[in-house]
Design a protein around this motif. Sequence first.
Motif, PDB file in Angstrom:
ATOM      1  N   GLU A 538       0.853  -1.177   0.000  1.00 26.72           N
ATOM      2  CA  GLU A 538       0.000   0.000   0.000  1.00 26.72           C
ATOM      3  C   GLU A 538       0.897   1.237   0.000  1.00 26.72           C
ATOM      4  O   GLU A 538       1.954   1.243   0.636  1.00 26.72           O
ATOM      5  CB  GLU A 538      -0.899   0.041   1.231  1.00 26.72           C
ATOM      6  N   GLY A 539       0.452   2.280  -0.685  1.00 29.68           N
ATOM      7  CA  GLY A 539       1.267   3.478  -0.694  1.00 29.68           C
ATOM      8  C   GLY A 539       0.499   4.713  -1.094  1.00 29.68           C
ATOM      9  O   GLY A 539      -0.451   4.662  -1.887  1.00 29.68           O
ATOM     10  N   SER A 540       0.909   5.833  -0.528  1.00 30.51           N
ATOM     11  CA  SER A 540       0.368   7.130  -0.918  1.00 30.51           C
ATOM     12  C   SER A 540       1.466   8.170  -0.779  1.00 30.51           C
ATOM     13  O   SER A 540       2.359   8.051   0.066  1.00 30.51           O
ATOM     14  CB  SER A 540      -0.833   7.514  -0.041  1.00 30.51           C
ATOM     15  N   TYR A 541       1.418   9.163  -1.632  1.00 33.99           N
ATOM     16  CA  TYR A 541       2.359  10.283  -1.592  1.00 33.99           C
ATOM     17  C   TYR A 541       1.562  11.513  -1.997  1.00 33.99           C
ATOM     18  O   TYR A 541       1.169  11.660  -3.156  1.00 33.99           O
ATOM     19  CB  TYR A 541       3.526  10.030  -2.545  1.00 33.99           C
ATOM     20  N   VAL A 542       1.290  12.380  -1.016  1.00 28.32           N
ATOM     21  CA  VAL A 542       0.352  13.489  -1.217  1.00 28.32           C
ATOM     22  C   VAL A 542       1.104  14.806  -1.123  1.00 28.32           C
ATOM     23  O   VAL A 542       1.495  15.238  -0.025  1.00 28.32           O
ATOM     24  CB  VAL A 542      -0.778  13.445  -0.180  1.00 28.32           C
ATOM     25  N   PRO A 543       1.331  15.468  -2.260  1.00 29.88           N
ATOM     26  CA  PRO A 543       2.036  16.750  -2.244  1.00 29.88           C
ATOM     27  C   PRO A 543       1.201  17.847  -1.593  1.00 29.88           C
ATOM     28  O   PRO A 543      -0.017  17.732  -1.424  1.00 29.88           O
ATOM     29  CB  PRO A 543       2.264  17.050  -3.736  1.00 29.88           C
ATOM     30  N   ASP A 544       1.876  18.916  -1.243  1.00 30.47           N
ATOM     31  CA  ASP A 544       1.230  20.098  -0.693  1.00 30.47           C
ATOM     32  C   ASP A 544       0.185  20.629  -1.670  1.00 30.47           C
ATOM     33  O   ASP A 544       0.285  20.454  -2.888  1.00 30.47           O
ATOM     34  CB  ASP A 544       2.310  21.160  -0.429  1.00 30.47           C
ATOM     35  N   ALA A 545      -0.837  21.291  -1.120  1.00 26.85           N
ATOM     36  CA  ALA A 545      -1.913  21.833  -1.962  1.00 26.85           C
ATOM     37  C   ALA A 545      -1.377  22.802  -3.013  1.00 26.85           C
ATOM     38  O   ALA A 545      -1.897  22.871  -4.131  1.00 26.85           O
ATOM     39  CB  ALA A 545      -2.958  22.521  -1.082  1.00 26.85           C
ATOM     40  N   PHE A 546      -0.316  23.555  -2.677  1.00 25.32           N
ATOM     41  CA  PHE A 546       0.262  24.479  -3.655  1.00 25.32           C
ATOM     42  C   PHE A 546       0.832  23.707  -4.839  1.00 25.32           C
ATOM     43  O   PHE A 546       0.664  24.096  -5.998  1.00 25.32           O
ATOM     44  CB  PHE A 546       1.361  25.319  -3.005  1.00 25.32           C
ATOM     45  N   ALA A 547       1.545  22.585  -4.526  1.00 25.44           N
ATOM     46  CA  ALA A 547       2.127  21.797  -5.611  1.00 25.44           C
ATOM     47  C   ALA A 547       1.040  21.176  -6.469  1.00 25.44           C
ATOM     48  O   ALA A 547       1.167  21.102  -7.701  1.00 25.44           O
ATOM     49  CB  ALA A 547       3.030  20.708  -5.037  1.00 25.44           C
ATOM     50  N   GLN A 548      -0.053  20.742  -5.854  1.00 32.03           N
ATOM     51  CA  GLN A 548      -1.141  20.135  -6.612  1.00 32.03           C
ATOM     52  C   GLN A 548      -1.850  21.161  -7.504  1.00 32.03           C
ATOM     53  O   GLN A 548      -2.294  20.840  -8.596  1.00 32.03           O
ATOM     54  CB  GLN A 548      -2.142  19.494  -5.657  1.00 32.03           C
ATOM     55  N   SER A 549      -1.955  22.394  -7.013  1.00 34.98           N
ATOM     56  CA  SER A 549      -2.661  23.427  -7.777  1.00 34.98           C
ATOM     57  C   SER A 549      -1.767  24.114  -8.782  1.00 34.98           C
ATOM     58  O   SER A 549      -2.251  24.799  -9.687  1.00 34.98           O
ATOM     59  CB  SER A 549      -3.237  24.469  -6.811  1.00 34.98           C
ATOM     60  N   GLY A 550      -0.428  23.939  -8.638  1.00 34.52           N
ATOM     61  CA  GLY A 550       0.494  24.628  -9.527  1.00 34.52           C
ATOM     62  C   GLY A 550       0.640  26.102  -9.198  1.00 34.52           C
ATOM     63  O   GLY A 550       1.164  26.862 -10.020  1.00 34.52           O
ATOM     64  N   MET A 551       0.231  26.514  -8.000  1.00 34.44           N
ATOM     65  CA  MET A 551       0.253  27.924  -7.628  1.00 34.44           C
ATOM     66  C   MET A 551       1.519  28.299  -6.864  1.00 34.44           C
ATOM     67  O   MET A 551       1.494  29.084  -5.922  1.00 34.44           O
ATOM     68  CB  MET A 551      -0.994  28.275  -6.817  1.00 34.44           C
ATOM     69  N   SER A 552       2.639  27.712  -7.242  1.00 36.32           N
ATOM     70  CA  SER A 552       3.937  28.097  -6.689  1.00 36.32           C
ATOM     71  C   SER A 552       4.983  27.896  -7.771  1.00 36.32           C
ATOM     72  O   SER A 552       4.712  27.302  -8.824  1.00 36.32           O
ATOM     73  CB  SER A 552       4.282  27.277  -5.450  1.00 36.32           C
ATOM     74  N   THR A 553       6.177  28.398  -7.511  1.00 34.97           N
ATOM     75  CA  THR A 553       7.256  28.213  -8.485  1.00 34.97           C
ATOM     76  C   THR A 553       7.831  26.803  -8.422  1.00 34.97           C
ATOM     77  O   THR A 553       8.683  26.449  -9.238  1.00 34.97           O
ATOM     78  CB  THR A 553       8.385  29.221  -8.220  1.00 34.97           C
ATOM     79  N   LEU A 555       7.894  22.567  -8.536  1.00 40.51           N
ATOM     80  CA  LEU A 555       7.439  21.609  -9.527  1.00 40.51           C
ATOM     81  C   LEU A 555       6.052  21.097  -9.161  1.00 40.51           C
ATOM     82  O   LEU A 555       5.813  20.687  -8.033  1.00 40.51           O
ATOM     83  CB  LEU A 555       8.418  20.436  -9.621  1.00 40.51           C
ATOM     84  N   GLY A 556       5.154  21.121 -10.119  1.00 36.53           N
ATOM     85  CA  GLY A 556       3.796  20.660  -9.870  1.00 36.53           C
ATOM     86  C   GLY A 556       3.734  19.153  -9.706  1.00 36.53           C
ATOM     87  O   GLY A 556       4.445  18.407 -10.379  1.00 36.53           O
ATOM     88  N   GLN A 557       2.898  18.691  -8.791  1.00 39.99           N
ATOM     89  CA  GLN A 557       2.732  17.261  -8.546  1.00 39.99           C
ATOM     90  C   GLN A 557       1.284  16.978  -8.184  1.00 39.99           C
ATOM     91  O   GLN A 557       0.600  17.817  -7.599  1.00 39.99           O
ATOM     92  CB  GLN A 557       3.638  16.789  -7.401  1.00 39.99           C
ATOM     93  N   LYS A 558       0.861  15.779  -8.522  1.00 38.61           N
ATOM     94  CA  LYS A 558      -0.445  15.290  -8.117  1.00 38.61           C
ATOM     95  C   LYS A 558      -0.256  14.084  -7.194  1.00 38.61           C
ATOM     96  O   LYS A 558       0.791  13.434  -7.207  1.00 38.61           O
ATOM     97  CB  LYS A 558      -1.271  14.893  -9.342  1.00 38.61           C
ATOM     98  N   PRO A 559      -1.269  13.768  -6.384  1.00 38.90           N
ATOM     99  CA  PRO A 559      -1.105  12.668  -5.424  1.00 38.90           C
ATOM    100  C   PRO A 559      -0.921  11.312  -6.107  1.00 38.90           C
ATOM    101  O   PRO A 559      -1.431  11.060  -7.199  1.00 38.90           O
ATOM    102  CB  PRO A 559      -2.412  12.707  -4.627  1.00 38.90           C
ATOM    103  N   THR A 560      -0.190  10.461  -5.428  1.00 35.83           N
ATOM    104  CA  THR A 560      -0.048   9.054  -5.806  1.00 35.83           C
ATOM    105  C   THR A 560      -0.709   8.224  -4.717  1.00 35.83           C
ATOM    106  O   THR A 560      -0.366   8.342  -3.539  1.00 35.83           O
ATOM    107  CB  THR A 560       1.434   8.671  -5.933  1.00 35.83           C
ATOM    108  N   ARG A 561      -1.654   7.385  -5.121  1.00 33.00           N
ATOM    109  CA  ARG A 561      -2.331   6.500  -4.162  1.00 33.00           C
ATOM    110  C   ARG A 561      -2.638   5.180  -4.848  1.00 33.00           C
ATOM    111  O   ARG A 561      -3.107   5.170  -5.988  1.00 33.00           O
ATOM    112  CB  ARG A 561      -3.642   7.113  -3.657  1.00 33.00           C
ATOM    113  N   GLY A 562      -2.389   4.092  -4.159  1.00 36.29           N
ATOM    114  CA  GLY A 562      -2.743   2.802  -4.734  1.00 36.29           C
ATOM    115  C   GLY A 562      -2.319   1.659  -3.844  1.00 36.29           C
ATOM    116  O   GLY A 562      -1.608   1.836  -2.854  1.00 36.29           O
TER     117      GLY A 562
END
Length: 958
Positions: A538-553, A555-562
């Motif tokens: 089992e694994g999850s990797y949840v970036p900060d909300a800023f990284a998920q939204s792309g509202m920072s300088t 690198l943009g990231q989306k969560p990994t879950r599975g």
Amino acid sequence: MNFRTPAVRLGLLPAGIALALAPSFASAQEAAAGTTDLDRISVTGSRIRGANMETQQPILTMTRESLEKQGFSSVADVLNNLTSAGSPAISRSDSLSSGENVGGYYVDLRNLGAQRTLVLMNGKRLGATTAGYQDLGQIPMSAIERIEVLKDGASSIYGSDAIAGVVNVITRKNIDGGEVNVYFGQYDQGDGENQQYSMTLGATGERGSLTLSAEYSKQDPVWAKDRWFSRDGGKGPNSTTADWSAVSQNSTWCDPRVWGDCKARPQGQAQPEWKTLNEGGNPNNPADYHLLTPAEYANSNEQMSVLTGTERKSLYVNGTYDFTDTISLNTDVLYNERNTDQQIAGYPFQSSSFSTPLSADSAFNPTAVNGVGGSDVQFRRRLWEVPRTTESQLKTLRFAPTVSGYFEFAGKTFDWDVGALWNRNESIKSNHGDMSLIAAEQALGASFINANGVAQCGTAANPVALGDCRPWNPLLPYGVAGAGSLADQDLQDFLFPVYTTRGVTKTTSFTANLAGSIVTLPAGDLGFAVGVEHRKEEGSYVPDAFAQSGMSTGLGQKPTRGEYDLNEVYLELNVPILADMAFAKELTLNVASRYSDYSNFGGTTNSKFGLTWRPMDELLVRGTYAEGFRAPTIADLYGGLSSSFESYIDPCGITAPGSVAGNAACINGGAPANYTQLGQAGAVCGTLPCQSGDQFISGANPDLSPETSKSTTFGLVWSPRWVQGLDVSLDWYRYEISDMIIDDSVDRILRDCYVLGNTDRCSSVTRAADGHISAITYGTANLGKMETEGYDLGIKYRLPELAIGQFNIDWQTSYLSKYDEQNQNSAGDNIMMGMVGQDALFRVRSNFNVNWALGDFSVNYTARYYSGLNEDCISIGCTDPDRYAYGEKAPLRKTGANTFHDLQVSYKAPWDATIALGANNVFDHKGPLMYSQQNSSFAYYGGFDIGRFLYMKYTQRF
């Protein structure tokens, strides 16, 4: 020795059966004499237990004694020093790495990738990241009894990931007494301090034992500005072309009244001028600026680390208990905390990339007069005041109990064990230094100077409270004070939040194994092992909300879950064919097969065949053929999208090797015929590959299938009677991997699109008006194929004891004869491209070790040899500029071989202590510049020593 007596089982069997995936009877004469004894068995690679069983596979065993003679303080450093190991892609020397796996220590056997080497602790898997990386840093050095390295595919025995081989770290048990260790070292430049403290305590009783080992380790960072190969900006002191980004910490702006949108023009036309403030100038006066010169470019390496810092705290406990003479309990508990600190240069902010210009209504706009009548201003600036830092924290909790025993049936003895594993890794990453684009838009928006002479957001008629917004003047250079200076702490707090990313991975497994002898054949017992395993990942990797939204300088990231689970069953047979005959002292066949049923892709069966022939007592001939596989990881299947600034070569650029500039695909794709590749800040790339100034997007693929492999080995082990103490081994190996799971790279896409004319591959490429690639999207795929083969030569010689002392020689050499990766040439033909000598694939690696001991004194000397490497080149130092390969021009730069020398002197004190002083790279050898930055973020191979490292060790036993 009778392995069936209760007394022996009390000392050996609980420890041995605790290796649920590998029996743990000692492997060789090495433990006592440092040589290989053909009359003993090896443990890793087979589950059949028996005193007469030989190893069918090449295995290297490193005892605790041999580990103590080295100057390394981590398991990964020891293993990466093996001649059969490559340099993993993620290491302390790759400071630009990002994501979940950064901060870990990994091993890469046969250069096949760290994810294709299975790591075990006492025969059970280490917990892995969602990408399948197994962190050796969680195992304390003080707890290690020995390390066994199986250099052969072993999926039939261990399942997924055991393609290149298996590393089995076996911990200490049944200790009666205590030990304290102190280690301290640093480079002779006075940096990179490494300190380690450990304590091991143990007690044994009539029916059990308890062993505890605690360790604290800290390694300070080493800065790029303090090393010759990195201090000058990544190209070394002899470079004629700066490799620094064209973005300056002094800030630049483009006058929109002259250059309009200030975007780069087609080549051949006048380009917009970018100006920076004169020393002592008024930032609001356009006349107080001058054109930016290359001498003012930021040298980002001044703020980067060559080696990242790390700190680790570990506690390991092992307990054994004999319920009866035939049933025992063995339990391992591990708790580990690891902190890793990275730092890279402040972000190269370009307002046009984020649509955040300095507002026409800003109090700091130089085109306005008294804050009126201005135009939005585009600017570029290194955010030098706030370097980007990442603190990676990992907490590991591991619990691995095993109940084992034996029973008699029909005159035969059968061993059994039932075990479980719970492993949990929890990671927290804290990032600082990336700017909030929400805050930046506010800070660069309308502002005014209030009645108190303080800059304030909003307008005089509609002000914004200082606590809610802080104006920023991006045109103030680094080190220049003034209103809106980025040096202001309140402004930094407003613009730069702390971003937090969290991840959790869990491994749960249950195993049951039965081993014994079925019947007795004329040549010996027919041994077998059978078992089942259920495992869940089992694994999850949840970036900060800023990284998920792309509202920072950042690198943009989306969560990994599975998650996925699997059930496996295996059978292994050891069939003695001949014994005690002329030219056949032994002839044994070993076969094994494993069926794995995965919840996400289905079933797979992998088998192994091994043959052992001993024509005479002093010669052993062995060979194996093994099938293997690697299942796609959680990140491969369920990983979220992420962005990165990729380094690549654009074949439409006129300076690219094999350039196709001006062909129809390039012209139709938006690249002018005379296009020269542009990098950060739209500057012409001085060297290739060149890093993009735009973020590219990559992601996962839920339709991936497993990688498959075939491996073959053939070897000889010779211990001549007429030279006592000499053992010689020679092994040939070959691996073929198909359907490799790889990241579909930018270079591969561009080659397919523009060179090979595959228009389907062009759809993900977007070019800006000036021709540079502004966006590209790619993911993982089963596109890879590779073949490799080579030889391992080992010579060990324990000389007869002389009046001047005891000498032991250990010479290990690996020769890489082939390493081919699938690619395509300019004609579009599929070819296997030879890579030996490139990309850190050394033709020869060799370690020569001599140990001398006399009384209480000993000296250990090691020479580590690396053959030369090659790299593609454009103009810098090309040694073969006219080289052609695979029908294309492929200029090459060749570098020479390198040897690093290590020395340790130790003394056994009368108070049961050992004192050791040593130096790694004692002659301070420097490797060559490598502009391709192989396994590094700098122009230097990441596996080479970066200076002379001095250390001392003190061990007190009681």
